[in-house]
Structures are given as C-alpha cells and as structure tokens.
Scaffold this motif. Structure first.
Motif, PDB file in Angstrom:
ATOM      1  N   ASP A 178       0.823  -1.211   0.000  1.00  0.00           N
ATOM      2  CA  ASP A 178       0.000   0.000   0.000  1.00  0.00           C
ATOM      3  C   ASP A 178       0.859   1.264   0.000  1.00  0.00           C
ATOM      4  O   ASP A 178       0.482   2.275  -0.590  1.00  0.00           O
ATOM      5  N   HIS A 179       1.994   1.209   0.675  1.00  0.00           N
ATOM      6  CA  HIS A 179       2.851   2.378   0.858  1.00  0.00           C
ATOM      7  C   HIS A 179       4.300   1.906   0.941  1.00  0.00           C
ATOM      8  O   HIS A 179       4.617   1.019   1.725  1.00  0.00           O
ATOM      9  N   ILE A 180       5.165   2.451   0.082  1.00  0.00           N
ATOM     10  CA  ILE A 180       6.582   2.127   0.161  1.00  0.00           C
ATOM     11  C   ILE A 180       7.366   3.387   0.477  1.00  0.00           C
ATOM     12  O   ILE A 180       6.964   4.497   0.109  1.00  0.00           O
ATOM     13  N   CYS A 181       8.481   3.208   1.161  1.00  0.00           N
ATOM     14  CA  CYS A 181       9.336   4.328   1.551  1.00  0.00           C
ATOM     15  C   CYS A 181      10.743   4.051   1.049  1.00  0.00           C
ATOM     16  O   CYS A 181      11.289   2.967   1.266  1.00  0.00           O
ATOM     17  N   THR A 207      -0.038   2.510  -5.422  1.00  0.00           N
ATOM     18  CA  THR A 207       0.901   2.544  -4.304  1.00  0.00           C
ATOM     19  C   THR A 207       1.339   3.969  -3.989  1.00  0.00           C
ATOM     20  O   THR A 207       1.645   4.754  -4.883  1.00  0.00           O
ATOM     21  N   LYS A 208       1.369   4.306  -2.705  1.00  0.00           N
ATOM     22  CA  LYS A 208       1.926   5.583  -2.250  1.00  0.00           C
ATOM     23  C   LYS A 208       3.431   5.435  -2.095  1.00  0.00           C
ATOM     24  O   LYS A 208       3.922   4.377  -1.687  1.00  0.00           O
ATOM     25  N   GLU A 272       1.435  -0.086  10.853  1.00  0.00           N
ATOM     26  CA  GLU A 272       0.595  -0.037   9.657  1.00  0.00           C
ATOM     27  C   GLU A 272       0.817  -1.286   8.815  1.00  0.00           C
ATOM     28  O   GLU A 272       1.928  -1.788   8.692  1.00  0.00           O
ATOM     29  N   GLU A 273      -0.251  -1.742   8.188  1.00  0.00           N
ATOM     30  CA  GLU A 273      -0.186  -2.985   7.416  1.00  0.00           C
ATOM     31  C   GLU A 273       0.322  -2.747   5.993  1.00  0.00           C
ATOM     32  O   GLU A 273       0.128  -1.688   5.414  1.00  0.00           O
ATOM     33  N   ASN A 274       1.001  -3.736   5.467  1.00  0.00           N
ATOM     34  CA  ASN A 274       1.423  -3.781   4.065  1.00  0.00           C
ATOM     35  C   ASN A 274       2.258  -2.570   3.644  1.00  0.00           C
ATOM     36  O   ASN A 274       1.999  -1.941   2.618  1.00  0.00           O
ATOM     37  N   ILE A 275       3.271  -2.263   4.427  1.00  0.00           N
ATOM     38  CA  ILE A 275       4.235  -1.229   4.061  1.00  0.00           C
ATOM     39  C   ILE A 275       5.592  -1.880   3.808  1.00  0.00           C
ATOM     40  O   ILE A 275       5.845  -3.003   4.246  1.00  0.00           O
ATOM     41  N   ASP A 314      11.150  -7.978   8.232  1.00  0.00           N
ATOM     42  CA  ASP A 314      10.317  -8.244   7.069  1.00  0.00           C
ATOM     43  C   ASP A 314       9.790  -6.966   6.410  1.00  0.00           C
ATOM     44  O   ASP A 314       9.368  -7.001   5.249  1.00  0.00           O
ATOM     45  N   GLN A 315       9.816  -5.867   7.130  1.00  0.00           N
ATOM     46  CA  GLN A 315       9.313  -4.609   6.579  1.00  0.00           C
ATOM     47  C   GLN A 315      10.383  -3.811   5.837  1.00  0.00           C
ATOM     48  O   GLN A 315      10.082  -2.772   5.250  1.00  0.00           O
TER      49      GLN A 315
END
Length: 319
Positions: A178-181, A207-208, A272-275, A314-315
């Motif tokens: 959902d969101h990648i950094c 994706t953000k 937060e989920e799915n980052i 894992d993140q």
C-alpha cells in the motif's frame, strides 16, 4: 495522515505538509517540492529523466538480456550531469529491441584493465524505461579509485561495454504494498527511481511512495527535475524529502544528518499494514539506518534507526 506528528526542522518549511489520498492526481500542479531540515553527509545522486511516453506493445519486442549471455553495447551518447557524474546511452544492435528487465533489477557490467588477469565486474541499475526500444541509459558517478566508474567515465562514443543480466533485486507487481518508503543516498537513488517510475507509469498501481534522499550539495541532485515532476504530477501519492550536507546560502530546505526524528515523522508507523521500506546508499548510511546486508541473498539483521523505531526485518529491504 502521512505524518504522525508535526515535523520540527532546522529551518522553516516553505509550505505545509500535503495530505495523501488513495487516488492519483492526473494533472500537474504548481506545488513546489518540499524540503525538510536534515541532511545526509558524504553522498551524491544519480537519476534518469522521467518520461510518460509509452512504447507500443513492449511485450512483443525482442529482449536484449536473457540472464545468461554477455552483450556488448556501443556507447552512443554522453551527457555531463555534474563534474563527477555522466549519463551514458548504450545502443542495442537491434533498434526494435527492449531490455526486458523486470523491476526491480540491475545489470552486471564487465571490463578487463590492460595487463590485468581478472575482469572488473560491477552492477548498475539502468535509469531508462525498460520498455523503451533501442537503448538503455546509465547514470554513473566517478569515484576516485573506483575501477569500473573511472573506466566508464573514460569511455568515448562508439566504444563498447559488456552487460549481463538481469540481476533480480525485488520483484514488483502492481499494488504489492500500500505504501513504500525509499531511503536513498548518492547513486543509491537509481534502483529507487526505477521502482517509482514503474509504479507511476502503471495506471492500475495505486501505491503511495515516500522518498528521503540525501546528498552533499545541491549540484549532486543530478536529475531532481524528474523527481519534482513526479511529485507535482502525483502530489497525493508521491512525496520527496531532500536533504543536503552542504547547502548553498539560498537553500530553502535543511541540513544535517538523517535522524530518528526525521524518519519517525515522515515514514508510516511500523504497526501499519502492508508497508515496505527500501534502503540504498553507501556503507555508512546502511550502518546508521538499517545495518548492512550480508550478501545479495542474505539481507542480514535489521539494526540502526529503523530497528530502534520498531520496524521488523520483514518490513525492510536493502538493495
């Protein structure tokens, strides 16, 4: 909300934080890029010009790289980006062919110095769109004592360089997260840009993307216009934070080091989920932010600021 608290910076921000939404903004805005008040020492940058021009039916075109064979490509054009960085265009013999590289992946380059017994091998991430036919481009910064970067910078038009690939890094598919950094330093921006470009050229991918990008001087932000274009085109989904170690007098952003406070402010919370957080830069940056990876197949343990902030192994992915 994008940030979980008000950001305290060394210098006042030129504008307030923008709010995210789940939808892209299809039209360009006049919003200026945001700069925050911390910087990353000792880093340069490398990017390729962002292009929204689609190539018709790239899947039907021949692919240059098959993962097994070395391919010698002719240098066709050289563009000086800064005193120590160049953008180099290498042409395919088949002008209708495309690289066929998946995102995110890199290519291995090879050359043998005169009188040497062994080849020099170095990976580079192409900065041109994988679906553009006829050529690929590299942005290469020359480092003193760096045998491959110095060799590439010494090349003249019509000389050839050997490539092999792809070297798969992090297979991407639309909406995988959902969101990648993206935390980048120096030429570590190239895989980050490859990934961002893939996301925003796909209208199905929502994706953000958040970028924290450190450089030494403003001149080292080699292709900041392309990132600015992305931010202005997708202001609700893409945010870039530029930081300089040695800013000019007129610099409206900040300076210093990437700190825990900065990342705590601009990154999504660990709960937060799915980052996913991607890191790419020089060894001191890995040490401070995430810890080093052991090998291409071993990410190593998560340490540093991201560990302290509560993110899990894992993140985080280390390019």
């Amino acid at each position: 909300m994008f940030a979980r608290q008000s950001f305290r910076c060394v210098q006042p921000l030129k504008q307030g934080f923008r709010k995210y939404s789940a939808e892209a903004a299809p039209k360009k805005s006049n919003l200026a890029p945001i700069y925050v008040g911390v910087g990353l020492a000792g880093l340069g940058a490398g990017l390729y010009r962002y292009s929204t021009g689609a190539v018709a039916e790239p899947k039907d075109r021949p692919k240059v790289f098959n993962g097994e064979d070395w391919v010698d490509l002719k240098l066709a054009n050289i563009e000086i980006l800064s005193p120590n960085a160049k953008r180099l265009r290498f042409e395919y013999d088949d002008k209708e062919a495309v690289s066929g590289l998946p995102v995110a992946s890199a290519l291995l380059t090879r050359f043998k110095p005169e009188g040497a017994e062994k080849n020099i091998l170095r990976p580079y991430t192409p900065t041109s769109d994988e679906d553009i036919p006829g050529y690929l481009e590299l942005v290469v910064k020359s480092y003193p004592g760096g045998p491959m970067s110095e060799h590439i910078h010494s090349m003249n038009v019509n000389q050839r360089l050997s490539f092999k690939g792809p070297l798969i890094k992090y297979p991407w598919e639309a909406n995988k997260h959902d969101h990648i950094c993206l935390i980048a330093g120096g030429t570590g921006i190239t895989p980050m840009y490859q990934l961002a470009r893939e996301i925003f050229k796909n209208p199905e991918d929502k994706t953000k993307v958040t970028l924290v990008f450190g450089n030494v001087t403003e001149e080292d932000i080699l292709l900041k216009k392309e990132l600015h274009d992305l931010e202005n085109t997708y202001p609700q989904r893409f945010r870039a934070f530029y930081v300089l170690d040695k800013p000019p007098a007129e610099w409206t952003g900040g300076k210093g080091f990437i700190t825990k406070e900065l990342l705590k402010t601009v990154l999504p919370e660990p709960k937060e989920e799915n980052i996913k957080i991607f890191v790419c830069g020089p060894p001191p940056m890995y040490k401070a932010i995430s810890g080093a990876k052991v090998s291409p197949k071993d990410q190593g343990e998560l340490t540093g600021i991201l560990k302290d902030l509560g993110y899990s192994k894992d993140q985080v992915f280390k390019f």
